[in-house]
Write a protein that holds these residues in place. Structure first.
Motif, PDB file in Angstrom:
ATOM      1  N   SER A 268     133.313  -5.588   6.999  1.00 15.15           N
ATOM      2  CA  SER A 268     134.020  -5.476   5.725  1.00 15.15           C
ATOM      3  C   SER A 268     134.249  -6.822   5.061  1.00 15.15           C
ATOM      4  O   SER A 268     134.660  -6.883   3.910  1.00 15.15           O
ATOM      5  CB  SER A 268     135.371  -4.779   5.935  1.00 15.15           C
ATOM      6  N   ASN A 269     133.989  -7.908   5.786  1.00 10.05           N
ATOM      7  CA  ASN A 269     134.261  -9.243   5.242  1.00 10.05           C
ATOM      8  C   ASN A 269     133.019 -10.101   5.126  1.00 10.05           C
ATOM      9  O   ASN A 269     133.123 -11.315   4.968  1.00 10.05           O
ATOM     10  CB  ASN A 269     135.295  -9.946   6.125  1.00 10.05           C
ATOM     11  N   ILE A 270     131.863  -9.492   5.251  1.00 12.55           N
ATOM     12  CA  ILE A 270     130.629 -10.252   5.089  1.00 12.55           C
ATOM     13  C   ILE A 270     129.763  -9.556   4.046  1.00 12.55           C
ATOM     14  O   ILE A 270     129.814  -8.343   3.886  1.00 12.55           O
ATOM     15  CB  ILE A 270     129.856 -10.392   6.416  1.00 12.55           C
ATOM     16  N   LEU A 271     128.957 -10.330   3.350  1.00 14.05           N
ATOM     17  CA  LEU A 271     128.088  -9.789   2.313  1.00 14.05           C
ATOM     18  C   LEU A 271     126.827 -10.621   2.236  1.00 14.05           C
ATOM     19  O   LEU A 271     126.887 -11.828   2.006  1.00 14.05           O
ATOM     20  CB  LEU A 271     128.806  -9.788   0.962  1.00 14.05           C
ATOM     21  N   HIS A 272     125.708  -9.971   2.487  1.00  9.46           N
ATOM     22  CA  HIS A 272     124.422 -10.654   2.434  1.00  9.46           C
ATOM     23  C   HIS A 272     123.353  -9.579   2.243  1.00  9.46           C
ATOM     24  O   HIS A 272     123.494  -8.454   2.730  1.00  9.46           O
ATOM     25  CB  HIS A 272     124.178 -11.431   3.739  1.00  9.46           C
ATOM     26  N   ARG A 273     122.319  -9.925   1.499  1.00  6.29           N
ATOM     27  CA  ARG A 273     121.286  -8.938   1.206  1.00  6.29           C
ATOM     28  C   ARG A 273     120.609  -8.415   2.468  1.00  6.29           C
ATOM     29  O   ARG A 273     120.005  -7.342   2.459  1.00  6.29           O
ATOM     30  CB  ARG A 273     120.222  -9.533   0.274  1.00  6.29           C
ATOM     31  N   ASN A 274     120.680  -9.144   3.585  1.00  8.52           N
ATOM     32  CA  ASN A 274     120.024  -8.724   4.816  1.00  8.52           C
ATOM     33  C   ASN A 274     120.991  -8.209   5.860  1.00  8.52           C
ATOM     34  O   ASN A 274     120.665  -8.143   7.051  1.00  8.52           O
ATOM     35  CB  ASN A 274     119.201  -9.877   5.401  1.00  8.52           C
ATOM     36  N   LEU A 275     122.195  -7.842   5.433  1.00  7.33           N
ATOM     37  CA  LEU A 275     123.156  -7.173   6.313  1.00  7.33           C
ATOM     38  C   LEU A 275     123.450  -5.789   5.744  1.00  7.33           C
ATOM     39  O   LEU A 275     123.530  -5.621   4.533  1.00  7.33           O
ATOM     40  CB  LEU A 275     124.458  -7.971   6.428  1.00  7.33           C
TER      41      LEU A 275
ATOM     42  N   VAL B 147     112.890  -4.049   3.041  1.00 10.20           N
ATOM     43  CA  VAL B 147     113.717  -5.232   3.286  1.00 10.20           C
ATOM     44  C   VAL B 147     114.571  -4.960   4.506  1.00 10.20           C
ATOM     45  O   VAL B 147     115.187  -3.896   4.634  1.00 10.20           O
ATOM     46  CB  VAL B 147     114.606  -5.549   2.068  1.00 10.20           C
ATOM     47  N   ALA B 148     114.619  -5.909   5.441  1.00  9.56           N
ATOM     48  CA  ALA B 148     115.345  -5.712   6.697  1.00  9.56           C
ATOM     49  C   ALA B 148     116.831  -6.005   6.522  1.00  9.56           C
ATOM     50  O   ALA B 148     117.211  -6.958   5.830  1.00  9.56           O
ATOM     51  CB  ALA B 148     114.764  -6.603   7.777  1.00  9.56           C
ATOM     52  N   HIS B 149     117.652  -5.187   7.162  1.00  9.45           N
ATOM     53  CA  HIS B 149     119.107  -5.343   7.141  1.00  9.45           C
ATOM     54  C   HIS B 149     119.617  -5.248   8.579  1.00  9.45           C
ATOM     55  O   HIS B 149     119.340  -4.272   9.273  1.00  9.45           O
ATOM     56  CB  HIS B 149     119.779  -4.254   6.305  1.00  9.45           C
ATOM     57  N   VAL B 150     120.361  -6.234   9.017  1.00  9.90           N
ATOM     58  CA  VAL B 150     120.936  -6.225  10.360  1.00  9.90           C
ATOM     59  C   VAL B 150     122.244  -5.437  10.330  1.00  9.90           C
ATOM     60  O   VAL B 150     123.062  -5.612   9.425  1.00  9.90           O
ATOM     61  CB  VAL B 150     121.186  -7.660  10.863  1.00  9.90           C
ATOM     62  N   GLY B 151     122.438  -4.579  11.315  1.00 11.38           N
ATOM     63  CA  GLY B 151     123.655  -3.771  11.379  1.00 11.38           C
ATOM     64  C   GLY B 151     124.184  -3.656  12.789  1.00 11.38           C
ATOM     65  O   GLY B 151     123.720  -4.341  13.700  1.00 11.38           O
ATOM     66  N   ASP B 152     125.177  -2.780  12.978  1.00  6.96           N
ATOM     67  CA  ASP B 152     125.822  -2.480  14.260  1.00  6.96           C
ATOM     68  C   ASP B 152     126.455  -3.725  14.869  1.00  6.96           C
ATOM     69  O   ASP B 152     125.906  -4.366  15.748  1.00  6.96           O
ATOM     70  CB  ASP B 152     124.830  -1.859  15.247  1.00  6.96           C
ATOM     71  N   PHE B 153     127.655  -4.058  14.388  1.00 10.88           N
ATOM     72  CA  PHE B 153     128.389  -5.225  14.869  1.00 10.88           C
ATOM     73  C   PHE B 153     129.462  -4.834  15.885  1.00 10.88           C
ATOM     74  O   PHE B 153     130.489  -5.479  16.003  1.00 10.88           O
ATOM     75  CB  PHE B 153     129.034  -5.953  13.690  1.00 10.88           C
ATOM     76  N   GLY B 154     129.213  -3.756  16.634  1.00  6.64           N
ATOM     77  CA  GLY B 154     130.225  -3.247  17.545  1.00  6.64           C
ATOM     78  C   GLY B 154     130.591  -4.184  18.671  1.00  6.64           C
ATOM     79  O   GLY B 154     131.656  -4.062  19.271  1.00  6.64           O
ATOM     80  N   ILE B 155     129.720  -5.179  18.995  1.00  4.31           N
ATOM     81  CA  ILE B 155     130.071  -6.109  20.074  1.00  4.31           C
ATOM     82  C   ILE B 155     129.912  -7.558  19.608  1.00  4.31           C
ATOM     83  O   ILE B 155     129.543  -8.444  20.374  1.00  4.31           O
ATOM     84  CB  ILE B 155     129.225  -5.860  21.333  1.00  4.31           C
ATOM     85  N   ALA B 156     130.211  -7.780  18.334  1.00  8.87           N
ATOM     86  CA  ALA B 156     130.085  -9.132  17.790  1.00  8.87           C
ATOM     87  C   ALA B 156     131.181 -10.039  18.332  1.00  8.87           C
ATOM     88  O   ALA B 156     132.222  -9.608  18.789  1.00  8.87           O
ATOM     89  CB  ALA B 156     130.146  -9.075  16.274  1.00  8.87           C
ATOM     90  N   LYS B 157     130.913 -11.346  18.273  1.00 12.87           N
ATOM     91  CA  LYS B 157     131.908 -12.377  18.574  1.00 12.87           C
ATOM     92  C   LYS B 157     132.286 -13.091  17.286  1.00 12.87           C
ATOM     93  O   LYS B 157     131.425 -13.438  16.488  1.00 12.87           O
ATOM     94  CB  LYS B 157     131.334 -13.422  19.533  1.00 12.87           C
TER      95      LYS B 157
END
Length: 642
Positions: A494-501, A581-591
């Motif tokens: 919810s706090n990041i914004l980028h064309r590839n996310l 266009v590729a988008h990275v997702g699933d931040f369930g175990i991010a640091k």
């Protein structure tokens, strides 16, 4: 009735008789059998039945009879205490209402069968039920009984059938039931029982039918259970049973029906299941099973129904299943299967519904899958591989050099691009979307809209009221780690914004429901495009995807006030939009990294014990400190399956 004073047996079943049962029935003093089954009698069951002292069988089911409630409970039941020879009492399908009285203990010790099915009785089962010492059949199913199963039922050592299904019984299954060594059928389904399965179930060596479906049972199925070598039917469906299926499942040699659907079972399907030669029904759907479908299932020549849908099964559908000529129902939908669908034997009759929502199945157009590509002759394949051994390294080196130049030039504009992102794409105000909107937009979270399942939940395709297509990630709140994963994924995304996310539209959270509404990616995951037979990426697309992923990681590591490490970067978490266009997702175990150590991190990895072959950049992202992505590693990854 006075003229029939010597009558011993009276059978009047299925005669459409109506009215009250007359009190004068007691004048037939020598009556041993009274059968009024399936008529239209109504009113009170007469207390005068207790005067029939020689009565052995009283069948009153399927009428409209009621009973008077007194201080002793059902008054007629109290009067039956005088019938010392009573062996069978069937009151089923009458609106008796009230509670099962403690006066049940006054019934004859000769009573062998007591049936009170669908009589709208409520309250708890009295402990006095244990006084029916000679009972061989006890059926109290389809009522409104609550409370625990009385431990005193364990005293009924002659019991062969116990049916308490379709009630609202709570608590765990008492170990006392394991003392019923002559029990042939145990049915406790459709209740609210919880706790683990008793390990002592293996002591019920006479058991042939076991129905525990639709409860809240959890934990693993005890290994001792699989020693019941003479059991015929097992239904544990719709519980919370976890763990794996052991090799010992092959011990149930005479099993004809096994239903373990709608649980949390994981791991592979053991090949020993193929030794259950008498098996006719096998349902393992809606679990978390993975790995291939065992070829040994082709040995189940008696199989009529096979349901493996809604799991994480991979690989091909074994051609050995073509030998199952009696198979008339087959469902492997919503898995990760690939390759050619068998076309012989029973597969001639199956429809597209049996195979829908898999990664890369191919076959006949009538099955709504892509046609299979022509197989390469072995000699041509060997020649091609020999050529690639020399050509591919040189070709890949050229691609790597080109990619490095592109990323280098892009890196020179990095700070300016990051500033442009912040200036030109302001964060949108999050939409407020209700649970009911999500429910309606997914057809009640229908399996037809399921896009996939993961460790912490499932993802559904939905359509909002304004027509917007979205992906809705619903978290499984029965898993403790899902709460942590939801919190951190909401906070990060919810706090990041980028064309590839992958963009978050909103987060939906209630006490018993948590979901993240995401931008829908119509071209699915990179995993599908890399590993499936029917999807192909050309060189330019691979380079662009490689750059997209690198750009996303560069932003996470360097372009955000708090550096973020993804920790679970893999092909299935890279999604492709309609323009590829590729988008990275699933931040369930991010640091989230502060100035010192990590300040927030979920404790469970989503892919423990698994890593797709060649995904070296996962190691890079997980173990490194924030730094620019090594483009050579990403290049190798995207080129390795070319």
């Amino acid at each position: 009735m006075s003229s029939a004073s010597n009558l011993e047996q009276l059978y009047l079943s299925e005669n459409n008789l109506s009215g009250n049962i007359p009190d004068s029935i007691s004048n037939v003093s020598k009556l041993r059998v009274l059968d009024l089954d399936r008529n239209s009698f109504y009113g009170l069951i007469p207390n005068t039945l207790g005067n029939l002292r020689f009565l052995e069988i009283l069948n009153l089911p399927s009428n409209d009879l009621t009973t008077k409630i007194s201080t002793h409970g059902w008054s007629f039941l109290y009067s039956l205490a005088n019938c010392r020879y009573l062996r069978i009492l069937d009151l089923s399908f009458n609106p008796l209402n009230g509670i099962l009285p403690t006066s049940i203990s006054n019934l004859s010790t000769s009573l062998q069968k007591l049936l009170v099915v669908d009589c709208k009785i409520r309250g708890s089962i009295p402990m006095e039920i244990g006084s029916l010492s000679n009972a061989i059949l006890l059926d109290l199913s389809s009522n409104k009984l609550t409370g625990p199963i009385p431990t005193t039922i364990g005293r009924l050592k002659n019991l062969q059938l116990l049916n308490l299904s379709g009630n609202k019984l709570q608590g765990s299954i008492p170990h006392d039931l394991c003392g019923l060594e002559g029990l042939y059928e145990l049915s406790l389904g459709a209740n609210e029982l919880d706790g683990p399965l008793p390990t002592c179930l293996c002591d019920l060596t006479s058991l042939r039918h076991l129905y525990l479906f639709s409860n809240k049972l959890y934990s693993q199925i005890p290994l001792t259970f699989w020693s019941l070598k003479d059991i015929l039917e097992v239904d544990f469906s719709s519980n919370n049973l976890s763990g794996s299926l052991p090799l010992d499942i092959g011990n149930l040699k005479v099993l004809i029906s096994l239903n373990l659907s709608r649980n949390l079972l994981s791991s592979d399907i053991p090949s020993t299941i193929g030794s259950l030669y008498d098996l006719q029904v096998l349902n393992l759907s809606r679990n978390r099973l993975q790995g291939p479908i065992p070829k040994s299932l082709g040995h189940l020549i008696s199989l009529k129904s096979l349901d493996l849908s809604n799991n994480n099964l991979s690989g091909v559908i074994p051609k050995s299943l073509e030998k199952l000529y009696d198979l008339n129902y087959f469902n492997v939908s919503f898995n990760r299967l690939e390759g050619e669908i068998p076309s012989g034997g029973p597969f001639l009759n199956f429809t597209a519904k049996s195979f829908m929502k898999n990664y890369a199945l191919c076959g006949s157009p009538r099955l709504q899958v892509s046609p299979c590509k022509n197989k390469i002759h072995p000699k041509l394949k060997k020649t091609a591989l020999h050529a690639l051994r020399y050509v591919l390294p040189t070709f890949a080196s050229i691609i790597i050099v080109v990619a490095v130049i592109i990323v280098y030039k892009k890196g020179q504009r990095g700070n300016m691009n990051l500033a442009m992102v912040n200036d030109l794409i302001p964060l949108k105000k999050r939409r407020r979307i209700s649970y009911n909107q999500l429910l309606q937009g997914t057809g009640g979270f229908s399996g037809n809209n399921l896009l996939g399942s993961g460790s912490f939940g499932s993802v559904y395709k939905g359509i909002l009221s304004d027509g917007t297509e979205v992906a809705i990630k619903v978290f499984n709140l029965q898993i403790d780690e899902a709460f942590k994963s939801f919190d951190i994924e909401c906070e990060v995304m919810s706090n990041i914004l980028h064309r590839n996310l992958v963009k978050v539209i909103t987060c939906c959270s209630t006490i018993d429901f948590k979901a993240i509404v995401l931008e829908f990616m119509p071209n699915g995951s990179l995993e599908k495009w890399l590993y499936s037979y029917n999807y192909v990426l050309d060189i330019l697309q691979r380079i662009n995807i490689m750059i997209d992923v690198a750009s996303a990681l560069e932003y996470l590591h360097l372009g955000h006030p708090i550096p973020i490490i993804h920790c679970d970067l893999k092909p299935s978490n890279v999604l492709l939009d309609e323009d590829m266009v590729a988008h990275v997702g699933d931040f369930g175990i991010a640091k989230l990294l502060g100035e010192g150590d990590s300040i927030k991190q979920t404790m469970t990895l989503a892919t423990v014990g698994y890593m797709a072959p060649g995904d070296f950049f996962i190691f890079f992202n997980f173990f490194s400190i924030p730094r620019r992505v090594d483009i050579s590693i990403l290049s190798f990854y995207c080129m390795r399956s070319f």
